[in-house]
Design an enzyme around this catalytic site. Structure first.
Site, PDB file in Angstrom:
ATOM      1  N   LYS A 170      -0.444  -8.698   3.030  1.00 53.14           N
ATOM      2  CA  LYS A 170      -1.132  -7.518   2.702  1.00 53.14           C
ATOM      3  C   LYS A 170      -1.206  -7.210   1.145  1.00 53.14           C
ATOM      4  O   LYS A 170      -2.378  -6.750   0.774  1.00 53.14           O
ATOM      5  CB  LYS A 170      -0.348  -6.174   3.230  1.00 53.14           C
ATOM      6  CG  LYS A 170      -0.313  -5.902   4.596  1.00 53.14           C
ATOM      7  CD  LYS A 170       0.718  -4.769   4.904  1.00 53.14           C
ATOM      8  CE  LYS A 170       0.265  -4.242   6.337  1.00 53.14           C
ATOM      9  NZ  LYS A 170       0.963  -2.921   6.670  1.00 53.14           N
ATOM     10  N   ASP A 223      -2.793   2.707   6.818  1.00 53.40           N
ATOM     11  CA  ASP A 223      -1.467   3.136   7.198  1.00 53.40           C
ATOM     12  C   ASP A 223      -1.275   4.579   6.802  1.00 53.40           C
ATOM     13  O   ASP A 223      -0.547   5.163   7.624  1.00 53.40           O
ATOM     14  CB  ASP A 223      -0.311   2.117   6.437  1.00 53.40           C
ATOM     15  CG  ASP A 223      -0.347   0.762   6.970  1.00 53.40           C
ATOM     16  OD1 ASP A 223      -0.633   0.500   8.095  1.00 53.40           O
ATOM     17  OD2 ASP A 223      -0.044  -0.231   5.939  1.00 53.40           O
TER      18      ASP A 223
END
Ligand code: ATR
Length: 278
Positions: A71, A107
């Site tokens: 990520k 997220d």
């Protein structure tokens, strides 16, 4: 649904990848909306990430999700990133536009949408939020809570220095507190969120003293295996509203699906069942 030569392609890059629920999740939506497209698990070694991303573009993929451990590195490899991804310092959603990669992080969006869906009485301005943990997941959630207008965030982490540097980095009303100072942290709180791995299957349980938490406070665990963690069970017994972590996973997937496949998908009970099926 049969794939045509024009099928839209996406996937999730991770290492390992076999545990990822994203192929099942997107697979459910692809069938539900009868999209001519596919979403694949893509096992990519960390050293091969840059090469793999160039490959995605060359193969005509619409984009991809990225998960652990890629990520942060993926953010550096994007030609453009959204403001929220830059602040979080990590991406989870990539979209190919005009032959280059645009990175986003959904997220925090998934976290907030899950609370909105399952606990519509909770409002960000209502009162202090208590966040446990200072890792990558905490960072995305803190950015979302700050942007939503939570007046005060009490941040507790086993390694206090990590909470302090996160607070300094993000700015805003984040107050780092010692791990274990439950009474001080929970008094008057409107929201309690566990972002640590504690309570996850195979990990130690989260031992927290809930006595000082108002019974009206919403309790959320981002752990979703098991779905009902000990934290959520203990909170439920004393009468607190609780929300499990699965919805964050489901809702974070929405922006990617819409960008790649052109349909804005819904989180439904059938989707939850499909993802939970063993
Ligand atoms: P993620 O990116 O998924 O959030 P991470 O960056 O590894 O994962 O963070 C894991 C979080 O769980 C951290 O806040 C970690 O605390 P430390 O910063 O002190 O390591 C927390 N955590 C993991 N095991 C823990 C334990 N046994 N007790 C308390 N906190 C724990």
């Amino acid at each position: 649904m049969k794939l045509s030569g024009e099928a839209r392609l996406a996937g999730v890059l991770g290492w390992p990848i076999s545990h990822s629920l994203s192929p099942r999740l997107h697979g459910h939506w692809l069938r539900e909306y009868r999209v001519d497209g596919a979403y694949l698990p893509l096992k990519v070694e960390p050293e091969k990430l840059a090469e793999a991303l160039r490959g995605l573009i060359a193969l005509g993929f619409r984009g991809a999700n990225v998960t652990l451990p890629h990520k942060e590195r993926a953010l550096e490899l994007c030609a453009e990133v959204t403001e929220r991804a830059a602040r979080i310092g990590a991406v989870n959603t990539l979209v190919v536009r005009d032959g280059h990669l645009e990175g986003d992080n959904s997220d925090g969006f998934g976290f907030l949408e899950n609370l909105k869906e399952r606990a519509d009485a909770w409002q960000p301005e209502q009162g202090p939020a208590v966040v446990l943990g200072a890792g990558g997941a905490a960072r995305a959630i803190l950015v979302a809570l700050l942007d939503a207008g939570v007046p005060e965030i009490r941040l507790l982490n086993r390694t206090r220095s990590r909470a302090e540097s996160l607070a300094e980095d993000l700015g805003g009303p984040i107050q780092p507190l010692d791990w274990g100072s439950w009474e001080r942290a929970l008094e008057g709180a409107a929201l309690l969120v566990n972002t640590t791995s504690l309570g996850m299957q195979g990990q130690p349980p989260l031992d927290i003293e809930l006595d000082a938490l108002p019974r009206s406070a919403l309790v959320n665990d981002i752990v979703y295996v098991p779905l009902e963690t000990r934290l959520l069970a203990a909170a439920r017994v004393r009468g607190n509203p609780v929300v499990d972590g699965l919805g964050m996973l489901l809702h974070q997937a929405r922006p990617g699906f819409e960008s790649w496949f052109g349909v804005s998908p819904s989180v439904t009970p059938a989707l939850r069942r499909a993802v939970l099926e063993t």
